[in-house]
Design a protein around this motif. Structure first.
Motif, PDB file in Angstrom:
ATOM      1  N   HIS A 197       0.712   9.469   2.089  1.00 27.65           N
ATOM      2  CA  HIS A 197       1.800  10.445   2.121  1.00 27.65           C
ATOM      3  C   HIS A 197       3.154   9.898   1.670  1.00 27.65           C
ATOM      4  CE1 HIS A 197      -1.185  12.760   4.186  1.00 27.65           C
ATOM      5  NE2 HIS A 197      -1.177  11.942   5.227  1.00 27.65           N
ATOM      6  N   HIS A 198       3.172   8.835   0.914  1.00 21.42           N
ATOM      7  CA  HIS A 198       4.424   8.281   0.407  1.00 21.42           C
ATOM      8  C   HIS A 198       4.339   8.042  -1.095  1.00 21.42           C
ATOM      9  CE1 HIS A 198       6.162   7.763   4.365  1.00 21.42           C
ATOM     10  NE2 HIS A 198       5.047   7.187   4.760  1.00 21.42           N
ATOM     11  N   GLY A 199       3.515   8.808  -1.755  1.00 21.52           N
ATOM     12  CA  GLY A 199       3.360   8.648  -3.189  1.00 21.52           C
ATOM     13  C   GLY A 199       2.221   7.703  -3.530  1.00 21.52           C
ATOM     14  N   LYS A 200       2.162   7.362  -4.799  1.00 26.50           N
ATOM     15  CA  LYS A 200       1.060   6.525  -5.268  1.00 26.50           C
ATOM     16  C   LYS A 200       1.346   5.033  -5.160  1.00 26.50           C
ATOM     17  CE  LYS A 200      -1.293   9.737  -8.101  1.00 26.50           C
ATOM     18  NZ  LYS A 200      -2.691   9.821  -7.854  1.00 26.50           N
ATOM     19  N   ALA A 201       2.613   4.643  -5.086  1.00 26.45           N
ATOM     20  CA  ALA A 201       2.955   3.215  -5.051  1.00 26.45           C
ATOM     21  C   ALA A 201       2.351   2.502  -3.838  1.00 26.45           C
ATOM     22  CB  ALA A 201       4.460   3.034  -5.098  1.00 26.45           C
ATOM     23  N   PRO A 202       2.457   3.017  -2.604  1.00 26.62           N
ATOM     24  CA  PRO A 202       1.822   2.330  -1.476  1.00 26.62           C
ATOM     25  C   PRO A 202       0.296   2.278  -1.594  1.00 26.62           C
ATOM     26  CG  PRO A 202       3.484   3.826  -0.673  1.00 26.62           C
ATOM     27  CD  PRO A 202       3.315   4.102  -2.133  1.00 26.62           C
ATOM     28  N   PHE A 203      -0.282   3.331  -2.176  1.00 24.77           N
ATOM     29  CA  PHE A 203      -1.733   3.359  -2.388  1.00 24.77           C
ATOM     30  C   PHE A 203      -2.151   2.212  -3.301  1.00 24.77           C
ATOM     31  CE2 PHE A 203      -5.401   4.839  -4.859  1.00 24.77           C
ATOM     32  CZ  PHE A 203      -6.284   5.138  -3.835  1.00 24.77           C
ATOM     33  N   TYR A 204      -1.425   2.027  -4.401  1.00 24.40           N
ATOM     34  CA  TYR A 204      -1.727   0.929  -5.318  1.00 24.40           C
ATOM     35  C   TYR A 204      -1.389  -0.423  -4.692  1.00 24.40           C
ATOM     36  CZ  TYR A 204      -2.416   4.452  -8.891  1.00 24.40           C
ATOM     37  OH  TYR A 204      -2.878   5.528  -9.608  1.00 24.40           O
ATOM     38  N   LEU A 205      -0.366  -0.469  -3.853  1.00 24.29           N
ATOM     39  CA  LEU A 205      -0.011  -1.692  -3.159  1.00 24.29           C
ATOM     40  C   LEU A 205      -1.135  -2.130  -2.225  1.00 24.29           C
ATOM     41  CD1 LEU A 205       2.139  -3.836  -2.460  1.00 24.29           C
ATOM     42  CD2 LEU A 205       2.916  -2.269  -0.666  1.00 24.29           C
ATOM     43  N   TYR A 206      -1.752  -1.186  -1.535  1.00 22.81           N
ATOM     44  CA  TYR A 206      -2.866  -1.473  -0.641  1.00 22.81           C
ATOM     45  C   TYR A 206      -3.996  -2.166  -1.398  1.00 22.81           C
ATOM     46  CZ  TYR A 206      -6.858  -0.498   2.424  1.00 22.81           C
ATOM     47  OH  TYR A 206      -7.985  -0.596   3.206  1.00 22.81           O
ATOM     48  N   TYR A 207      -4.417  -1.545  -2.505  1.00 24.55           N
ATOM     49  CA  TYR A 207      -5.516  -2.142  -3.265  1.00 24.55           C
ATOM     50  C   TYR A 207      -5.084  -3.410  -3.996  1.00 24.55           C
ATOM     51  CZ  TYR A 207      -8.531   1.665  -2.018  1.00 24.55           C
ATOM     52  OH  TYR A 207      -9.306   2.535  -1.306  1.00 24.55           O
ATOM     53  N   GLY A 208      -3.803  -3.535  -4.315  1.00 25.02           N
ATOM     54  CA  GLY A 208      -3.307  -4.779  -4.907  1.00 25.02           C
ATOM     55  C   GLY A 208      -3.361  -5.927  -3.916  1.00 25.02           C
ATOM     56  N   ILE A 209      -2.989  -5.656  -2.672  1.00 26.25           N
ATOM     57  CA  ILE A 209      -3.066  -6.673  -1.628  1.00 26.25           C
ATOM     58  C   ILE A 209      -4.507  -7.088  -1.403  1.00 26.25           C
ATOM     59  CG2 ILE A 209      -2.783  -7.074   0.855  1.00 26.25           C
ATOM     60  CD1 ILE A 209      -0.270  -5.302   0.709  1.00 26.25           C
TER      61      ILE A 209
END
Length: 119
Positions: free
Chosen positions: A54-66
């Motif tokens: 619910h905060h856009g796509k950047a945190p979603f990509y950050l999760y999988y990047g981590i």
């Protein structure tokens, strides 16, 4: 194995490796494999939640990047364990440094829930 048993066993390996250089390669390989396996299971079976939604796509990509970074670091740590075993006296300091830096990815995977699947 339970979550706490896995964490205690990995921490015991790290502690033993700091006192006994002969146990360093085994600790590095074990810790690296556990980190990589937990990250892969986390990426495959657990969808991002909490702040990653619910905060856009950047945190979603950050999760999988981590998760991807932890998996890569885990494989690199395991490979470094094999490398350190080739010349234990000359590479001990590098091995201990990598092992201590490897605690952060272990904490990240544990915090995101990666060890849930190891039990």
């Amino acid at each position: 194995m339970e979550l706490m048993a896995v964490i205690v066993r990995i921490l015991a390996l790290i502690s033993d490796a700091c006192r006994n250089a002969e146990k360093l390669p085994a600790a590095m390989i074990s810790c690296g494999v556990v980190e990589a396996a937990a990250a892969i299971f986390l990426a495959a079976f657990k969808a991002p939640g909490g702040i990653f939604l619910h905060h856009g796509k950047a945190p979603f990509y950050l999760y999988y990047g981590i998760i991807g970074g932890v998996a890569i670091f885990g494989f690199a740590e395991a490979w470094a364990g094999f490398w350190v075993s080739g010349d234990l006296n000359g590479r001990r300091v590098v091995g201990k440094t990598i092992l201590w830096v490897g605690i952060l990815p272990l904490v990240l995977v544990t915090a995101l829930g990666g060890f849930v699947f190891m039990g």
